[in-house]
Scaffold this motif. Structure first.
Motif, short mmCIF file in Angstrom:
data_model
loop_
_atom_site.label_atom_id
_atom_site.label_comp_id
_atom_site.label_asym_id
_atom_site.label_seq_id
_atom_site.Cartn_x
_atom_site.Cartn_y
_atom_site.Cartn_z
N UNK A 113 0.81 -1.22 0.00
CA UNK A 113 0.00 0.00 0.00
C UNK A 113 0.84 1.26 0.00
N UNK A 114 2.15 1.15 0.27
CA UNK A 114 3.01 2.34 0.31
C UNK A 114 4.18 2.24 -0.66
N UNK A 124 -6.56 3.43 7.04
CA UNK A 124 -7.90 3.33 6.48
C UNK A 124 -7.77 2.97 5.00
N UNK A 125 -8.51 1.93 4.61
CA UNK A 125 -8.44 1.39 3.26
C UNK A 125 -9.86 1.26 2.72
N UNK A 126 -10.03 1.50 1.42
CA UNK A 126 -11.31 1.22 0.75
C UNK A 126 -11.09 -0.02 -0.11
N UNK A 127 -11.98 -1.00 0.03
CA UNK A 127 -11.94 -2.18 -0.83
C UNK A 127 -13.05 -2.04 -1.87
N UNK A 130 -5.45 2.56 -0.24
CA UNK A 130 -5.15 3.26 1.02
C UNK A 130 -5.60 4.71 0.89
N UNK A 131 -6.44 5.16 1.85
CA UNK A 131 -6.81 6.57 1.86
C UNK A 131 -6.20 7.29 3.07
N UNK A 132 -5.64 6.53 4.01
CA UNK A 132 -4.97 7.13 5.17
C UNK A 132 -4.02 6.11 5.76
N UNK A 133 -2.91 6.59 6.35
CA UNK A 133 -2.00 5.71 7.06
C UNK A 133 -0.65 5.52 6.39
N UNK A 169 -1.62 -6.16 12.34
CA UNK A 169 -1.91 -4.74 12.49
C UNK A 169 -3.37 -4.50 12.10
N UNK A 170 -4.09 -3.77 12.94
CA UNK A 170 -5.48 -3.46 12.64
C UNK A 170 -5.56 -2.46 11.50
N UNK A 171 -6.45 -2.72 10.56
CA UNK A 171 -6.72 -1.85 9.42
C UNK A 171 -8.24 -1.65 9.37
N UNK A 172 -8.68 -0.41 9.22
CA UNK A 172 -10.11 -0.16 9.01
C UNK A 172 -10.37 -0.22 7.50
N UNK A 173 -11.27 -1.12 7.13
CA UNK A 173 -11.56 -1.33 5.71
C UNK A 173 -12.98 -0.88 5.43
N UNK A 174 -13.13 0.02 4.46
CA UNK A 174 -14.44 0.46 4.01
C UNK A 174 -14.83 -0.43 2.85
N UNK A 175 -15.88 -1.23 3.06
CA UNK A 175 -16.35 -2.16 2.06
C UNK A 175 -17.50 -1.53 1.30
N UNK A 176 -17.30 -1.33 0.04
CA UNK A 176 -18.30 -0.67 -0.79
C UNK A 176 -19.30 -1.70 -1.32
N UNK A 177 -20.57 -1.47 -1.05
CA UNK A 177 -21.62 -2.35 -1.57
C UNK A 177 -21.43 -3.79 -1.15
#
Length: 119
Positions: free
Chosen positions: A61-62, A80-83, A90-93, A109-117
């Motif tokens: 991601x980096x 923070x990641x969008x899947x 990656x949108x943050x971090x 490592x904890x990752x917050x994942x935004x799951x679309x639909x």
């Protein structure tokens, strides 16, 4: 704190004058990450989940233009990641992930994942 409240709090550092609310911050960052190809994100069409990732999953991601040696602040917030379309954006971090890579911290490592639909 709800998952969405945590995402909004983490992304608050990214607020720009043109951002009218928390959702506009998320969508501006998402638009940059997806190069304008991703759909609009909202609490109605997106679910936030916490996932545990190892360093091998985080490091890509980096790679490239995401690499930096700047330190992060604060270090305890999860990235923070969008899947979307079976791809993680990656949108943050960026700084936090780079620090984990430099430290060779295997995770999880904890990752917050935004799951679309239906992702």
């Amino acid at each position: 704190m709800s998952s969405w409240s945590l995402v909004y709090a983490i992304l608050a550092n990214h607020r720009q004058p043109e951002d009218v609310d928390d959702n506009s911050v998320i969508n501006r960052l998402w638009n940059e990450a997806s190069r304008g190809k991703g759909p609009f994100l909202s609490e109605d069409n997106t679910t936030v989940v916490a996932e545990d990732w190892d360093l091998q999953r985080l490091a890509p991601l980096v790679q490239g233009e995401g690499e930096t040696d700047l330190s992060s602040f604060p270090q305890h917030d999860p990235p923070v990641v969008v899947r979307w379309a079976a791809t993680d954006f990656r949108i943050d971090g960026r700084r936090r992930i780079n620090e984990l890579v430099r430290a060779s911290a295997p995770g999880p490592h904890t990752v917050l994942v935004l799951l679309l639909g239906s992702e």
